[in-house]
Motif scaffolding. Structure first.
Motif, PDB file in Angstrom:
ATOM      1  N   TRP A  53       1.851   9.244  -5.819  1.00  8.28           N
ATOM      2  CA  TRP A  53       2.240  10.621  -5.473  1.00  8.28           C
ATOM      3  C   TRP A  53       3.300  11.142  -6.433  1.00  8.28           C
ATOM      4  N   ASP A  72       0.827  -1.205   0.000  1.00  7.91           N
ATOM      5  CA  ASP A  72       0.000   0.000   0.000  1.00  7.91           C
ATOM      6  C   ASP A  72       0.862   1.257   0.000  1.00  7.91           C
ATOM      7  N   GLN A  80       2.440   1.737  -3.410  1.00  9.05           N
ATOM      8  CA  GLN A  80       1.489   2.233  -4.394  1.00  9.05           C
ATOM      9  C   GLN A  80       1.179   3.705  -4.178  1.00  9.05           C
ATOM     10  N   GLN A  81       1.027   4.093  -2.928  1.00 12.02           N
ATOM     11  CA  GLN A  81       0.765   5.504  -2.634  1.00 12.02           C
ATOM     12  C   GLN A  81       1.952   6.377  -3.020  1.00 12.02           C
ATOM     13  N   TRP A  82       3.150   5.887  -2.741  1.00 14.20           N
ATOM     14  CA  TRP A  82       4.374   6.611  -3.108  1.00 14.20           C
ATOM     15  C   TRP A  82       4.472   6.776  -4.620  1.00 14.20           C
TER      16      TRP A  82
END
Length: 261
Positions: free
Chosen positions: A12, A4, A7-9
Motif C-alpha cells: 500500500w 501478510d 506485506q499488504q502495508w
C-alpha cells in the motif's frame, strides 16, 4: 504485525508513493485558475482564450499557441466539459496537461506539469508505524437524507461538503464518530483532524473506509489515513474537517507529512 499484514502495508505504501509522485500526480499541480477571476479570458502562463458558455468551456486558440486537443493541434474553437482527472484531460500544452474542472457551478483550469518544482523536490511520505490497534470495527449510520454543510477550503474559500451519514467506532471504551460522504462505489470518505494534527502530522487528513456491509459494519483502518492533495501542492482546494470531525484523541497512525529533499 503478521507477515501478510506487513506485506499488504508495504505494498500500500509503495503504491501510494508511486501515485503521488507520478508525472501527473498531485505533486505536478502548478495552478488552479478560476475562470471567473479572469474576465479577460486569459489564464497566466496558459495559451488561448478560455470562457464559460453555458454547460461548457469554450477554448479558442491558434496553431502557434501550441495547444492540442485529443492529441491534435488546435486551430480554432473547441467546447470542453469537465475532465475526470489529469489522465483524461483533453487539452495539453507540450508536456503539461490542462484539466477542466467544475465546482458548485464555477469553472476552472488546472495545470499539471511533470517538471513541477514540488515533484522534483519530493523525497517521500513520512508515516506512523503500522499498529493493528488502529484497525477498528466500525458502524455506518446513514442519514435519512443527504446533507450539505459549508466548510472552509484550503484556498480560503467556503464551499459545500456533502455528507451521507456517520461512522462510529470505539476507542478505549468510548464511542467516537466521524461525519462521512459516500463515493459512487459505496465506499466512505471522511475529512478529519485529531490530537496529532498540526504537530506530528499534517493539519488534517482523509480516511477512505470500504463500503459497509448490509448491516452497516465496516473496518476502520487508521493506518491508511491519507494526506490530502493540498499537502503536496498548494493549488488544491481540499475541504477542512466539518464540525464534529476533530477527534479529541491522538491518532498516531497513517500518513504524517510529505517529505522534501
Amino acid at each position: 504485525m503478521s507477515t501478510d499484514a506487513q506485506q499488504q502495508w508495504k505494498a500500500w505504501r509503495e503504491e501510494r508513493t508511486g501515485a503521488v509522485s507520478a508525472p501527473y500526480g498531485p505533486l505536478s499541480l502548478t495552478g488552479t485558475h478560476w475562470l471567473a477571476d479572469h474576465p479577460d479570458r486569459r489564464i497566466p502562463a496558459v495559451p488561448g482564450e478560455w470562457r464559460e458558455e453555458g454547460e461548457t468551456v469554450l477554448l479558442t486558440a491558434a496553431a502557434p499557441d501550441g495547444l492540442t486537443v485529443d492529441g491534435r493541434p488546435l486551430d480554432g474553437e473547441v467546447r470542453l466539459t469537465p475532465d475526470g482527472g489529469p489522465g483524461t484531460a483533453r487539452v495539453a500544452h507540450g508536456g503539461r496537461r490542462l484539466l477542466v474542472l467544475r465546482r458548485e457551478g464555477l469553472w476552472a483550469v488546472r495545470v499539471f506539469d511533470p517538471d513541477a518544482a514540488a515533484r522534483r523536490a519530493f523525497a517521500g511520505i513520512d508515516v506512523f508505524d503500522h499498529d493493528e490497534r488502529w484497525v477498528l470495527p466500525g458502524r455506518f449510520r446513514p442519514y435519512d437524507s443527504a446533507r450539505t454543510v459549508t466548510v472552509e477550503n484550503a484556498d480560503g474559500r467556503e464551499r459545500g461538503l456533502g455528507l451521507a451519514g456517520e461512522l462510529a467506532f470505539d476507542l478505549a471504551g468510548e464511542e467516537h464518530t466521524l461525519r462521512v460522504a459516500t463515493e459512487a462505489d459505496g465506499s466512505l470518505w471522511a475529512v478529519f483532524a485529531d490530537g496529532t494534527s498540526g504537530t506530528s502530522s499534517y493539519r488534517f487528513r482523509f480516511l477512505r473506509p470500504p463500503a459497509p456491509d448490509a448491516r452497516g459494519r465496516v473496518t476502520v483502518d487508521f493506518n491508511r489515513a491519507l494526506l490530502p492533495p493540498c499537502a503536496f501542492a498548494e493549488h488544491f482546494i481540499c475541504p477542512f474537517p466539518p464540525p464534529g470531525n476533530t477527534l479529541t484523541v491522538e491518532v498516531p497512525a497513517g500518513e504524517r507529512n510529505s517529505r522534501t529533499r
